[in-house]
Design a protein around this motif. Structure first.
Motif, PDB file in Angstrom:
ATOM      1  N   PRO A 119     -23.450 -16.457  49.318  1.00  0.00           N
ATOM      2  CA  PRO A 119     -23.576 -15.164  49.994  1.00  0.00           C
ATOM      3  C   PRO A 119     -22.202 -14.658  50.443  1.00  0.00           C
ATOM      4  O   PRO A 119     -21.235 -15.413  50.456  1.00  0.00           O
ATOM      5  CB  PRO A 119     -24.467 -15.477  51.198  1.00  0.00           C
ATOM      6  CG  PRO A 119     -24.342 -16.940  51.416  1.00  0.00           C
ATOM      7  CD  PRO A 119     -24.023 -17.554  50.076  1.00  0.00           C
ATOM      8  N   ASP A 120     -22.137 -13.413  50.806  1.00  0.00           N
ATOM      9  CA  ASP A 120     -20.892 -12.753  51.220  1.00  0.00           C
ATOM     10  C   ASP A 120     -19.894 -12.777  50.071  1.00  0.00           C
ATOM     11  O   ASP A 120     -20.020 -12.007  49.148  1.00  0.00           O
ATOM     12  CB  ASP A 120     -20.317 -13.377  52.501  1.00  0.00           C
ATOM     13  CG  ASP A 120     -21.283 -13.288  53.679  1.00  0.00           C
ATOM     14  OD1 ASP A 120     -21.973 -12.249  53.785  1.00  0.00           O
ATOM     15  OD2 ASP A 120     -21.372 -14.258  54.452  1.00  0.00           O
ATOM     16  N   MET A 121     -18.927 -13.671  50.105  1.00  0.00           N
ATOM     17  CA  MET A 121     -17.933 -13.757  49.043  1.00  0.00           C
ATOM     18  C   MET A 121     -18.386 -14.836  48.051  1.00  0.00           C
ATOM     19  O   MET A 121     -18.404 -16.017  48.383  1.00  0.00           O
ATOM     20  CB  MET A 121     -16.558 -14.121  49.631  1.00  0.00           C
ATOM     21  CG  MET A 121     -15.471 -14.168  48.587  1.00  0.00           C
ATOM     22  SD  MET A 121     -13.876 -14.759  49.233  1.00  0.00           S
ATOM     23  CE  MET A 121     -13.489 -13.514  50.432  1.00  0.00           C
ATOM     24  N   ASP A 122     -18.732 -14.428  46.825  1.00  0.00           N
ATOM     25  CA  ASP A 122     -19.201 -15.424  45.859  1.00  0.00           C
ATOM     26  C   ASP A 122     -18.006 -16.199  45.277  1.00  0.00           C
ATOM     27  O   ASP A 122     -16.843 -15.920  45.588  1.00  0.00           O
ATOM     28  CB  ASP A 122     -20.065 -14.789  44.774  1.00  0.00           C
ATOM     29  CG  ASP A 122     -19.296 -13.855  43.845  1.00  0.00           C
ATOM     30  OD1 ASP A 122     -18.048 -13.839  43.866  1.00  0.00           O
ATOM     31  OD2 ASP A 122     -19.960 -13.135  43.070  1.00  0.00           O
ATOM     32  N   GLY A 123     -18.310 -17.168  44.443  1.00  0.00           N
ATOM     33  CA  GLY A 123     -17.264 -18.002  43.868  1.00  0.00           C
ATOM     34  C   GLY A 123     -16.295 -17.239  42.993  1.00  0.00           C
ATOM     35  O   GLY A 123     -15.099 -17.541  42.953  1.00  0.00           O
ATOM     36  N   PHE A 124     -16.791 -16.226  42.280  1.00  0.00           N
ATOM     37  CA  PHE A 124     -15.922 -15.450  41.396  1.00  0.00           C
ATOM     38  C   PHE A 124     -14.872 -14.682  42.193  1.00  0.00           C
ATOM     39  O   PHE A 124     -13.697 -14.656  41.838  1.00  0.00           O
ATOM     40  CB  PHE A 124     -16.757 -14.487  40.539  1.00  0.00           C
ATOM     41  CG  PHE A 124     -17.819 -15.186  39.739  1.00  0.00           C
ATOM     42  CD1 PHE A 124     -17.493 -16.047  38.706  1.00  0.00           C
ATOM     43  CD2 PHE A 124     -19.155 -14.998  40.039  1.00  0.00           C
ATOM     44  CE1 PHE A 124     -18.467 -16.704  37.976  1.00  0.00           C
ATOM     45  CE2 PHE A 124     -20.149 -15.642  39.315  1.00  0.00           C
ATOM     46  CZ  PHE A 124     -19.810 -16.500  38.287  1.00  0.00           C
ATOM     47  N   GLU A 125     -15.317 -14.064  43.285  1.00  0.00           N
ATOM     48  CA  GLU A 125     -14.386 -13.330  44.146  1.00  0.00           C
ATOM     49  C   GLU A 125     -13.402 -14.293  44.815  1.00  0.00           C
ATOM     50  O   GLU A 125     -12.199 -14.014  44.913  1.00  0.00           O
ATOM     51  CB  GLU A 125     -15.151 -12.533  45.207  1.00  0.00           C
ATOM     52  CG  GLU A 125     -14.262 -11.636  46.036  1.00  0.00           C
ATOM     53  CD  GLU A 125     -15.025 -10.837  47.091  1.00  0.00           C
ATOM     54  OE1 GLU A 125     -14.338 -10.224  47.942  1.00  0.00           O
ATOM     55  OE2 GLU A 125     -16.283 -10.822  47.085  1.00  0.00           O
ATOM     56  N   THR A 126     -13.915 -15.437  45.257  1.00  0.00           N
ATOM     57  CA  THR A 126     -13.053 -16.451  45.871  1.00  0.00           C
ATOM     58  C   THR A 126     -11.979 -16.902  44.880  1.00  0.00           C
ATOM     59  O   THR A 126     -10.796 -16.975  45.211  1.00  0.00           O
ATOM     60  CB  THR A 126     -13.894 -17.663  46.337  1.00  0.00           C
ATOM     61  OG1 THR A 126     -14.907 -17.205  47.238  1.00  0.00           O
ATOM     62  CG2 THR A 126     -13.025 -18.703  47.014  1.00  0.00           C
ATOM     63  N   ALA A 127     -12.401 -17.183  43.642  1.00  0.00           N
ATOM     64  CA  ALA A 127     -11.450 -17.614  42.604  1.00  0.00           C
ATOM     65  C   ALA A 127     -10.409 -16.537  42.341  1.00  0.00           C
ATOM     66  O   ALA A 127      -9.221 -16.840  42.155  1.00  0.00           O
ATOM     67  CB  ALA A 127     -12.196 -17.958  41.319  1.00  0.00           C
ATOM     68  N   SER A 128     -10.838 -15.303  42.345  1.00  0.00           N
ATOM     69  CA  SER A 128      -9.914 -14.194  42.123  1.00  0.00           C
ATOM     70  C   SER A 128      -8.824 -14.169  43.198  1.00  0.00           C
ATOM     71  O   SER A 128      -7.633 -13.995  42.901  1.00  0.00           O
ATOM     72  CB  SER A 128     -10.691 -12.879  42.110  1.00  0.00           C
ATOM     73  OG  SER A 128      -9.820 -11.794  41.992  1.00  0.00           O
ATOM     74  N   HIS A 129      -9.213 -14.371  44.452  1.00  0.00           N
ATOM     75  CA  HIS A 129      -8.239 -14.415  45.547  1.00  0.00           C
ATOM     76  C   HIS A 129      -7.310 -15.621  45.400  1.00  0.00           C
ATOM     77  O   HIS A 129      -6.103 -15.520  45.636  1.00  0.00           O
ATOM     78  CB  HIS A 129      -8.946 -14.482  46.906  1.00  0.00           C
ATOM     79  CG  HIS A 129      -9.552 -13.187  47.336  1.00  0.00           C
ATOM     80  ND1 HIS A 129      -8.805 -12.084  47.675  1.00  0.00           N
ATOM     81  CD2 HIS A 129     -10.865 -12.832  47.475  1.00  0.00           C
ATOM     82  CE1 HIS A 129      -9.618 -11.087  48.007  1.00  0.00           C
ATOM     83  NE2 HIS A 129     -10.866 -11.516  47.891  1.00  0.00           N
ATOM     84  N   ILE A 130      -7.868 -16.756  45.011  1.00  0.00           N
ATOM     85  CA  ILE A 130      -7.074 -17.975  44.842  1.00  0.00           C
ATOM     86  C   ILE A 130      -6.019 -17.761  43.769  1.00  0.00           C
ATOM     87  O   ILE A 130      -4.850 -18.137  43.941  1.00  0.00           O
ATOM     88  CB  ILE A 130      -7.991 -19.171  44.486  1.00  0.00           C
ATOM     89  CG1 ILE A 130      -8.855 -19.549  45.686  1.00  0.00           C
ATOM     90  CG2 ILE A 130      -7.168 -20.364  44.000  1.00  0.00           C
ATOM     91  CD1 ILE A 130      -9.996 -20.518  45.364  1.00  0.00           C
ATOM     92  N   LYS A 131      -6.397 -17.158  42.666  1.00  0.00           N
ATOM     93  CA  LYS A 131      -5.486 -16.980  41.535  1.00  0.00           C
ATOM     94  C   LYS A 131      -4.431 -15.909  41.795  1.00  0.00           C
ATOM     95  O   LYS A 131      -3.400 -15.883  41.129  1.00  0.00           O
ATOM     96  CB  LYS A 131      -6.276 -16.663  40.255  1.00  0.00           C
ATOM     97  CG  LYS A 131      -7.133 -17.824  39.788  1.00  0.00           C
ATOM     98  CD  LYS A 131      -6.284 -19.061  39.535  1.00  0.00           C
ATOM     99  CE  LYS A 131      -7.100 -20.252  39.103  1.00  0.00           C
ATOM    100  NZ  LYS A 131      -6.283 -21.420  38.813  1.00  0.00           N
TER     101      LYS A 131
END
Length: 186
Positions: free
Chosen positions: A59-71
Motif C-alpha cells: 500500500p501507499d508506495m509500492d515496490g516499483f515506485e520504491t525501486a524507482s527512488h532507489i535507482k
C-alpha cells in the motif's frame, strides 16, 4: 575489521518478513526488515546493503515506485533489487519490475533455496567489491608514499651533484635518511 553484508527486506506483511529472515538465516548477511517503501528509503540513507528483497505490491508506495527512488539515488543505484510478489505470473508485472531496475523477479511461492543462492551471490559480490576498494585505497596510499620517497631521492641526488658545497652534501644525507626511515622531508 570487515563489515558484515546486509540485506534489506521490504514487505508490508510482518509474517512475510519473518519468513524471509528465516530463509536467510545462516547466511553471512544481516537482515534488516522494514514494512514500507518509505521506511526502506529511510534505511538506505543510513546503511549500505548488498541486496534488497522488495515486495512488489504494497500500500501507499509500492515496490516499483520504491525501486524507482532507489535507482535515482547515486548512493543506492547499484544495489541489486530482487522483487518478490504473490501476484500471478503476469509478464507485464515482471517487465515493470525489470524496468524499475530489478535484477530478478520471483513470484510466490518460490523455492527458498533459490532465493538463498541468489542472495549468497550478491553478498559475495558485495564483499569482494569492499575488499577490492580497500586494496585499491592501500595501493593509492603506497603510491603516494613512493612518490614522496622518489622525490626525496631525486632532490638528494641533485644536491650530491653539487658535491663541492658541504651544505648540499649535509642536506642530501638528511633527505636520504628521512626517506630511509619513511619520514617526510621538510
Amino acid at each position: 575489521m570487515t563489515q558484515m553484508a546486509k540485506a534489506l527486506l521490504v514487505d508490508d506483511r510482518r509474517e512475510n518478513l519473518m519468513a524471509l529472515e528465516a530463509i536467510l538465516q545462516g547466511l553471512p548477511v544481516q537482515s534488516v526488515a522494514v514494512e514500507s517503501g518509505e521506511a526502506a528509503l529511510k534505511q538506505l540513507l543510513v546503511d549500505d546493503f548488498a541486496v534488497i528483497l522488495l515486495d512488489a505490491q504494497m500500500p501507499d508506495m509500492d515496490g516499483f515506485e520504491t525501486a524507482s527512488h532507489i535507482k535515482r539515488r547515486e548512493r543506492t543505484r547499484h544495489v541489486p533489487i530482487i522483487f518478490l510478489t504473490a501476484a500471478d505470473r503476469d509478464a507485464q508485472l515482471a517487465l515493470r519490475g525489470y524496468a524499475a531496475g530489478a535484477v530478478d523477479y520471483l513470484t510466490k511461492p518460490f523455492d527458498p533455496w533459490v532465493l538463498r543462492a541468489k542472495v549468497s551471490v550478491f553478498v559475495e559480490l558485495w564483499t569482494k567489491t569492499r575488499q577490492l576498494a580497500a586494496q585499491s585505497a592501500m595501493v593509492r596510499e603506497r603510491d603516494a608514499q613512493w612518490r614522496v620517497l622518489t622525490d626525496a631521492v631525486d632532490e638528494a641526488t641533485t644536491l650530491l651533484r653539487g658535491v663541492d658545497d658541504p651544505d648540499s652534501r649535509i642536506r642530501a644525507v638528511a633527505l636520504l635518511e628521512q626517506a630511509r626511515w619513511g619520514t617526510t622531508p621538510e
